[in-house]
Design a protein around this motif. Structure first.
Motif, PDB file in Angstrom:
ATOM      1  N   LEU A  43     104.627  46.739 101.996  1.00  0.00           N
ATOM      2  CA  LEU A  43     104.117  45.477 102.034  1.00  0.00           C
ATOM      3  C   LEU A  43     102.665  45.370 101.658  1.00  0.00           C
ATOM      4  CD1 LEU A  43     104.914  42.510 102.191  1.00  0.00           C
ATOM      5  CD2 LEU A  43     104.663  42.566 104.495  1.00  0.00           C
ATOM      6  N   GLU A  44     101.860  46.179 102.096  1.00  0.00           N
ATOM      7  CA  GLU A  44     100.600  46.391 101.764  1.00  0.00           C
ATOM      8  C   GLU A  44     100.093  46.583 100.472  1.00  0.00           C
ATOM      9  OE1 GLU A  44      96.394  48.385 103.368  1.00  0.00           O
ATOM     10  OE2 GLU A  44      98.182  48.746 104.737  1.00  0.00           O
ATOM     11  N   ARG A  45     100.768  47.760 100.082  1.00  0.00           N
ATOM     12  CA  ARG A  45     100.824  48.075  98.616  1.00  0.00           C
ATOM     13  C   ARG A  45     101.200  47.180  97.696  1.00  0.00           C
ATOM     14  NH1 ARG A  45      98.709  51.333 101.292  1.00  0.00           N
ATOM     15  NH2 ARG A  45      97.065  50.023 100.704  1.00  0.00           N
ATOM     16  N   ALA A  46     102.326  46.509  97.860  1.00  0.00           N
ATOM     17  CA  ALA A  46     102.962  45.308  97.171  1.00  0.00           C
ATOM     18  C   ALA A  46     101.799  44.426  96.942  1.00  0.00           C
ATOM     19  CB  ALA A  46     104.358  44.942  97.626  1.00  0.00           C
ATOM     20  N   LYS A  47     101.565  44.030  98.018  1.00  0.00           N
ATOM     21  CA  LYS A  47     100.521  42.652  98.066  1.00  0.00           C
ATOM     22  C   LYS A  47      99.364  42.905  97.003  1.00  0.00           C
ATOM     23  CE  LYS A  47     101.772  40.223 102.050  1.00  0.00           C
ATOM     24  NZ  LYS A  47     101.329  39.919 103.635  1.00  0.00           N
ATOM     25  N   GLU A  48      98.907  44.491  97.294  1.00  0.00           N
ATOM     26  CA  GLU A  48      97.766  44.757  96.420  1.00  0.00           C
ATOM     27  C   GLU A  48      97.951  44.694  94.991  1.00  0.00           C
ATOM     28  OE1 GLU A  48      96.743  48.610  98.090  1.00  0.00           O
ATOM     29  OE2 GLU A  48      95.641  47.982  99.891  1.00  0.00           O
ATOM     30  N   SER A  49      99.199  45.258  94.804  1.00  0.00           N
ATOM     31  CA  SER A  49      99.597  44.995  93.333  1.00  0.00           C
ATOM     32  C   SER A  49      99.698  43.800  92.699  1.00  0.00           C
ATOM     33  CB  SER A  49     101.019  46.184  93.215  1.00  0.00           C
ATOM     34  OG  SER A  49     101.508  46.108  91.813  1.00  0.00           O
ATOM     35  N   LEU A  50     100.232  42.958  93.712  1.00  0.00           N
ATOM     36  CA  LEU A  50     100.254  41.579  93.194  1.00  0.00           C
ATOM     37  C   LEU A  50      99.275  40.995  92.890  1.00  0.00           C
ATOM     38  CD1 LEU A  50     102.046  39.010  92.647  1.00  0.00           C
ATOM     39  CD2 LEU A  50     102.015  38.475  95.123  1.00  0.00           C
ATOM     40  N   SER A  60      94.078  37.535  81.005  1.00  0.00           N
ATOM     41  CA  SER A  60      94.791  37.428  79.988  1.00  0.00           C
ATOM     42  C   SER A  60      94.849  35.781  79.442  1.00  0.00           C
ATOM     43  CB  SER A  60      96.563  38.096  80.198  1.00  0.00           C
ATOM     44  OG  SER A  60      96.383  39.491  80.361  1.00  0.00           O
ATOM     45  N   ARG A  61      94.984  35.058  80.536  1.00  0.00           N
ATOM     46  CA  ARG A  61      94.781  33.617  80.010  1.00  0.00           C
ATOM     47  C   ARG A  61      93.597  33.173  79.573  1.00  0.00           C
ATOM     48  NH1 ARG A  61      93.054  29.179  82.415  1.00  0.00           N
ATOM     49  NH2 ARG A  61      92.525  30.308  84.612  1.00  0.00           N
ATOM     50  N   ARG A  62      92.720  33.542  79.930  1.00  0.00           N
ATOM     51  CA  ARG A  62      91.253  33.434  79.468  1.00  0.00           C
ATOM     52  C   ARG A  62      91.266  33.982  77.708  1.00  0.00           C
ATOM     53  NH1 ARG A  62      89.270  34.444  84.740  1.00  0.00           N
ATOM     54  NH2 ARG A  62      88.847  36.579  84.286  1.00  0.00           N
ATOM     55  N   GLU A  63      91.780  35.192  77.736  1.00  0.00           N
ATOM     56  CA  GLU A  63      91.469  35.914  76.419  1.00  0.00           C
ATOM     57  C   GLU A  63      92.526  34.973  75.474  1.00  0.00           C
ATOM     58  OE1 GLU A  63      92.979  39.970  77.096  1.00  0.00           O
ATOM     59  OE2 GLU A  63      91.278  40.297  78.122  1.00  0.00           O
ATOM     60  N   LEU A  64      93.783  34.567  76.096  1.00  0.00           N
ATOM     61  CA  LEU A  64      94.617  33.704  75.134  1.00  0.00           C
ATOM     62  C   LEU A  64      93.796  32.286  74.811  1.00  0.00           C
ATOM     63  CD1 LEU A  64      97.244  33.142  73.737  1.00  0.00           C
ATOM     64  CD2 LEU A  64      98.056  32.195  76.040  1.00  0.00           C
ATOM     65  N   GLN A  65      93.212  31.771  75.833  1.00  0.00           N
ATOM     66  CA  GLN A  65      92.425  30.603  75.067  1.00  0.00           C
ATOM     67  C   GLN A  65      91.389  30.850  74.358  1.00  0.00           C
ATOM     68  OE1 GLN A  65      91.019  29.283  79.312  1.00  0.00           O
ATOM     69  NE2 GLN A  65      92.910  28.160  79.738  1.00  0.00           N
ATOM     70  N   GLN A  66      90.637  31.853  74.391  1.00  0.00           N
ATOM     71  CA  GLN A  66      89.553  32.099  73.430  1.00  0.00           C
ATOM     72  C   GLN A  66      90.101  32.428  71.960  1.00  0.00           C
ATOM     73  OE1 GLN A  66      86.008  32.109  74.168  1.00  0.00           O
ATOM     74  NE2 GLN A  66      86.029  32.446  72.090  1.00  0.00           N
ATOM     75  N   ALA A  67      91.354  33.107  71.854  1.00  0.00           N
ATOM     76  CA  ALA A  67      91.958  33.589  70.844  1.00  0.00           C
ATOM     77  C   ALA A  67      92.362  32.244  70.092  1.00  0.00           C
ATOM     78  CB  ALA A  67      93.182  34.632  71.038  1.00  0.00           C
ATOM     79  N   PHE A  90      99.246  38.014  77.273  1.00  0.00           N
ATOM     80  CA  PHE A  90      99.524  36.904  78.239  1.00  0.00           C
ATOM     81  C   PHE A  90     100.975  36.918  78.942  1.00  0.00           C
ATOM     82  CE2 PHE A  90     100.588  32.686  79.642  1.00  0.00           C
ATOM     83  CZ  PHE A  90      99.754  32.350  80.660  1.00  0.00           C
ATOM     84  N   ALA A  91     101.917  37.099  77.933  1.00  0.00           N
ATOM     85  CA  ALA A  91     103.428  37.217  78.344  1.00  0.00           C
ATOM     86  C   ALA A  91     103.479  38.366  79.278  1.00  0.00           C
ATOM     87  CB  ALA A  91     104.296  37.032  76.975  1.00  0.00           C
ATOM     88  N   MET A  92     103.142  39.543  78.740  1.00  0.00           N
ATOM     89  CA  MET A  92     103.400  40.593  79.552  1.00  0.00           C
ATOM     90  C   MET A  92     102.796  40.583  81.208  1.00  0.00           C
ATOM     91  SD  MET A  92     105.202  42.562  77.964  1.00  0.00           S
ATOM     92  CE  MET A  92     105.116  43.922  79.102  1.00  0.00           C
ATOM     93  N   ALA A  93     101.613  39.754  81.294  1.00  0.00           N
ATOM     94  CA  ALA A  93     100.854  39.746  82.517  1.00  0.00           C
ATOM     95  C   ALA A  93     101.617  38.573  83.339  1.00  0.00           C
ATOM     96  CB  ALA A  93      99.381  39.271  82.214  1.00  0.00           C
ATOM     97  N   GLU A  94     102.023  37.858  82.782  1.00  0.00           N
ATOM     98  CA  GLU A  94     103.022  36.677  83.520  1.00  0.00           C
ATOM     99  C   GLU A  94     104.358  37.453  83.984  1.00  0.00           C
ATOM    100  OE1 GLU A  94     104.266  32.148  82.665  1.00  0.00           O
ATOM    101  OE2 GLU A  94     104.610  33.490  80.919  1.00  0.00           O
ATOM    102  N   ARG A  95     104.940  38.362  83.179  1.00  0.00           N
ATOM    103  CA  ARG A  95     105.921  39.142  83.584  1.00  0.00           C
ATOM    104  C   ARG A  95     105.571  39.919  84.834  1.00  0.00           C
ATOM    105  NH1 ARG A  95     109.043  41.157  78.179  1.00  0.00           N
ATOM    106  NH2 ARG A  95     109.466  39.220  77.260  1.00  0.00           N
ATOM    107  N   GLY A  96     104.325  40.551  84.758  1.00  0.00           N
ATOM    108  CA  GLY A  96     104.193  41.508  85.926  1.00  0.00           C
ATOM    109  C   GLY A  96     103.867  40.792  87.064  1.00  0.00           C
ATOM    110  N   VAL A  97     103.250  39.495  87.134  1.00  0.00           N
ATOM    111  CA  VAL A  97     103.159  38.818  88.487  1.00  0.00           C
ATOM    112  C   VAL A  97     104.406  38.515  88.826  1.00  0.00           C
ATOM    113  CG1 VAL A  97     102.304  36.268  89.179  1.00  0.00           C
ATOM    114  CG2 VAL A  97     100.814  37.855  87.515  1.00  0.00           C
ATOM    115  N   ASP A  98     105.326  37.891  87.835  1.00  0.00           N
ATOM    116  CA  ASP A  98     106.674  37.722  88.231  1.00  0.00           C
ATOM    117  C   ASP A  98     107.272  38.621  89.088  1.00  0.00           C
ATOM    118  OD1 ASP A  98     106.337  34.899  87.520  1.00  0.00           O
ATOM    119  OD2 ASP A  98     107.527  35.263  85.550  1.00  0.00           O
TER     120      ASP A  98
END
Length: 307
Positions: A43-50, A60-67, A90-98
Motif C-alpha cells: 500500500l505504501e509503494r502503491a500510494k507513492e506510485s500514485l 502533462s496537463r500543463r504541457e498540453l495547455q502550452q502546446a 496527457f492521455a497516457m498520464a491520465e491512464r497511469g493515474v487511473d
C-alpha cells in the motif's frame, strides 16, 4: 468414584481441546499479521506510485495547455506535431493515474478485509481464553470435590474399623445353577469419535488455503531447504515432503500433553488432547516467510469429515 473419574477425564480432555483450538487461532492470527505487513508495504509503494503519477499528470496537463496555446498562436506543422505529442502524453498520464488509483483501491480493500479478519480473530481469542478459564475452574472444582469425597470415605472407613466386628452369618452352599458359568455379555461398540466444530472449521480453512496456493502452477518455487525435519520432544525426527511454494507436509503419530516440536532451528509449542494420544497428525510447515514461519497441525482423522 470410577464414574466421577471418567467425568473428570472427559472435562480435562475438553479443556485440552479448547487450548488446542486457541493455539490454532493464534497461528491464524500470526498469518494474518504477516499478510498485513505485506499489504502495508504494498500500500505504501502503491500510494507513492500514485503520487508520482499524479505529479506527471499535472505536468502533462500543463504541457498540453502550452502546446494548445502555441498552436493557436503559430498554427504551423511544428506546433501541430507538438500538440499531438502533448495530447498523447496527457492521455497516457491520465491512464497511469487511473490504473494506479485502481491498484491503491484494490490493495486498500484487501488490507481493510484483513484488518476486519484480524479483529474478528482477536475477539474469538478473547472468548476462547474466557472459556478456557471457565473450564479450568470447572476442572479444579471437580478435583476438589473428588478429594473431599475421598477424605470423607477415609473418615467413614476409619470409623467403621473402630466398631466391634459382628460375626458373619453362614452363607448357604451355592447351587448348581449359581455355580454355572455366565455367558459373557457382548462388548459395546466403541462410540464414534466426535470432531470439535472449531477444529473442523480450522482444518477446512487450512486445506482451502493450501489448495489455493498449490493450484498456482506459474511459480511453484524451488526447495528452500536441503533437508527439513520435524523433531518431537520424545520421538525420532521425521522428514517433510516438499509440496511447492515453500509448503512442506508430513504425517506422524503424536503424544498427549504439552509438546514442543522442533523444525530445524524453529520451535513450536502445541497441546495434544489425551484422547489423541498415538493418533496420526498432519503437519504443514509454511516456509514462505522465514522470519515468521508457520506450523499447521491437525488430526488425520478429521479429513474423513471433509467429504
Amino acid at each position: 468414584m470410577a464414574q466421577t473419574q471418567a467425568s473428570l477425564t472427559a472435562e480435562k480432555n475438553r479443556l485440552a481441546r479448547m487450548e488446542q483450538s486457541l493455539e490454532n487461532r493464534m497461528v491464524e492470527i500470526e498469518d494474518i499479521e504477516n499478510e498485513l505487513l505485506s499489504y502495508e508495504y504494498k500500500l505504501e509503494r502503491a500510494k507513492e506510485s500514485l503520487g508520482k503519477a499524479r505529479t506527471h499528470f499535472e505536468e502533462s496537463r500543463r504541457e498540453l495547455q502550452q502546446a494548445e496555446s502555441d498552436h493557436q498562436q503559430k498554427g504551423d506543422s511544428d506546433t501541430e506535431r507538438q500538440l499531438s505529442k502533448a495530447k498523447h502524453g496527457f492521455a497516457m498520464a491520465e491512464r497511469g493515474v487511473d490504473s494506479r488509483n485502481r491498484r491503491v483501491e484494490f490493495i486498500q480493500s484487501n488490507y481493510d478485509e484483513l484488518r476486519t479478519r484480524l479483529s474478528a480473530e482477536q475477539k474469538a481469542v478473547t472468548q476462547s481464553k474466557n472459556r478456557i478459564s471457565g473450564q479450568e475452574e470447572k476442572v479444579e472444582q471437580m478435583v476438589n470435590a473428588m478429594l473431599a469425597k475421598a477424605e470423607a470415605a477415609q473418615r467413614t472407613a476409619a470409623a467403621a474399623r473402630s466398631v466391634t466386628p459382628v460375626s458373619k452369618p453362614e452363607l448357604p452352599a451355592p447351587t448348581v445353577a449359581a455355580a454355572a458359568p455366565q455367558e459373557a455379555a457382548p462388548e459395546a461398540a466403541a462410540p464414534a469419535r466426535e470432531v470439535d466444530p472449531d477444529l473442523l472449521d480450522y482444518v477446512k480453512r487450512e486445506r482451502a488455503r493450501l489448495d489455493k496456493l498449490l493450484a498456482d502452477k506459474s511459480d511453484e518455487g524451488k526447495h528452500t531447504f536441503r533437508s527439513l525435519e520435524l523433531k518431537p520432544s520424545r520421538s525420532d525426527a521425521v522428514e517433510f515432503e516438499f509440496l511447492g511454494h515453500n509448503q512442506y507436509r508430513l504425517v506422524a503419530p503424536v503424544e498427549a500433553g504439552r509438546q514442543t516440536y522442533k523444525v530445524n532451528t524453529w520451535k513450536f509449542r502445541r497441546t495434544i488432547p489425551a484422547d489423541d494420544d498415538g493418533e496420526r497428525y498432519v503437519f504443514i510447515f509454511d516456509g514462505r516467510r522465514l522470519s515468521r514461519p508457520r506450523l499447521v497441525m491437525y488430526p488425520e482423522y478429521v479429513l474423513s469429515q471433509l467429504d
